[in-house]
Motif scaffolding. Sequence first.
Motif, PDB file in Angstrom:
ATOM      1  N   ASN A 200       0.816  -1.222   0.000  1.00 28.07           N
ATOM      2  CA  ASN A 200       0.000   0.000   0.000  1.00 28.07           C
ATOM      3  C   ASN A 200       0.849   1.271   0.000  1.00 28.07           C
ATOM      4  O   ASN A 200       0.510   2.249   0.653  1.00 28.07           O
ATOM      5  CB  ASN A 200      -0.979   0.023   1.182  1.00 28.07           C
ATOM      6  N   SER A 201       1.928   1.240  -0.734  1.00 28.76           N
ATOM      7  CA  SER A 201       2.821   2.376  -0.821  1.00 28.76           C
ATOM      8  C   SER A 201       3.482   2.384  -2.199  1.00 28.76           C
ATOM      9  O   SER A 201       3.457   1.384  -2.912  1.00 28.76           O
ATOM     10  CB  SER A 201       3.896   2.256   0.260  1.00 28.76           C
ATOM     11  N   VAL A 202       4.064   3.505  -2.559  1.00 27.72           N
ATOM     12  CA  VAL A 202       4.768   3.588  -3.838  1.00 27.72           C
ATOM     13  C   VAL A 202       6.238   3.184  -3.700  1.00 27.72           C
ATOM     14  O   VAL A 202       6.923   3.006  -4.704  1.00 27.72           O
ATOM     15  CB  VAL A 202       4.689   5.009  -4.452  1.00 27.72           C
ATOM     16  N   GLU A 203       6.730   3.064  -2.466  1.00 23.80           N
ATOM     17  CA  GLU A 203       8.134   2.726  -2.275  1.00 23.80           C
ATOM     18  C   GLU A 203       8.431   1.321  -2.766  1.00 23.80           C
ATOM     19  O   GLU A 203       7.745   0.367  -2.421  1.00 23.80           O
ATOM     20  CB  GLU A 203       8.548   2.830  -0.800  1.00 23.80           C
TER      21      GLU A 203
ATOM     22  N   LEU B 123      20.465   2.935  -0.391  1.00 19.54           N
ATOM     23  CA  LEU B 123      19.079   2.920  -0.879  1.00 19.54           C
ATOM     24  C   LEU B 123      18.208   2.024  -0.011  1.00 19.54           C
ATOM     25  O   LEU B 123      17.047   2.351   0.255  1.00 19.54           O
ATOM     26  CB  LEU B 123      19.024   2.436  -2.332  1.00 19.54           C
ATOM     27  N   LEU B 124      18.747   0.905   0.426  1.00 21.19           N
ATOM     28  CA  LEU B 124      17.987   0.010   1.300  1.00 21.19           C
ATOM     29  C   LEU B 124      17.641   0.704   2.618  1.00 21.19           C
ATOM     30  O   LEU B 124      16.506   0.639   3.084  1.00 21.19           O
ATOM     31  CB  LEU B 124      18.774  -1.275   1.561  1.00 21.19           C
ATOM     32  N   GLU B 125      18.605   1.395   3.182  1.00 23.06           N
ATOM     33  CA  GLU B 125      18.349   2.110   4.430  1.00 23.06           C
ATOM     34  C   GLU B 125      17.306   3.206   4.224  1.00 23.06           C
ATOM     35  O   GLU B 125      16.382   3.367   5.022  1.00 23.06           O
ATOM     36  CB  GLU B 125      19.654   2.711   4.954  1.00 23.06           C
ATOM     37  N   LEU B 126      17.431   3.948   3.140  1.00 22.15           N
ATOM     38  CA  LEU B 126      16.466   4.995   2.812  1.00 22.15           C
ATOM     39  C   LEU B 126      15.062   4.418   2.622  1.00 22.15           C
ATOM     40  O   LEU B 126      14.068   5.003   3.061  1.00 22.15           O
ATOM     41  CB  LEU B 126      16.911   5.741   1.557  1.00 22.15           C
TER      42      LEU B 126
END
Length: 140
Positions: A104-107, A119-122
């Motif tokens: 339920n997110s665009v990430e 990028l994984l942490e972000l």
Amino acid sequence: MPQYVPIQGFKQLEDALKVHAKNNCLIYMYFFGEKDSKGRSWCPDCVAVEELVETALRENAHPNALIYTVDVGNRDAWKDRSDNNKFRMPPYSLSVIPSLLRWNSVERLEGDQLLKPALLELFFNEAKSQGAAEKTVPCK
């Protein structure tokens, strides 16, 4: 500590979501190619990112989150571009494996993006900054 939910195939994924999504659980989904008896995926990209993704999940996922580890099947099933491969259709819309997304997110992170620890942490910090993590209750 996050709870890992191993999922094999599209039907199991849909069944798990029927149970967990209604509880507003924070759900991360990690999609990869089927593994052989030695635990090695047929997908070389999945093999390349596996350790980094596992570390990122362990170190950065919210302790109350659910982590779906989703086996998308063998090479032929994944390469099927027809409507038979439901992972390629909304709401998942996968174009590549490995992929990591928040339900339920665009990430999402896909392919070689998963080779980049920053990028994984972000990716996980994004849920925290949007307040998703604060609303997370333990999911069962």
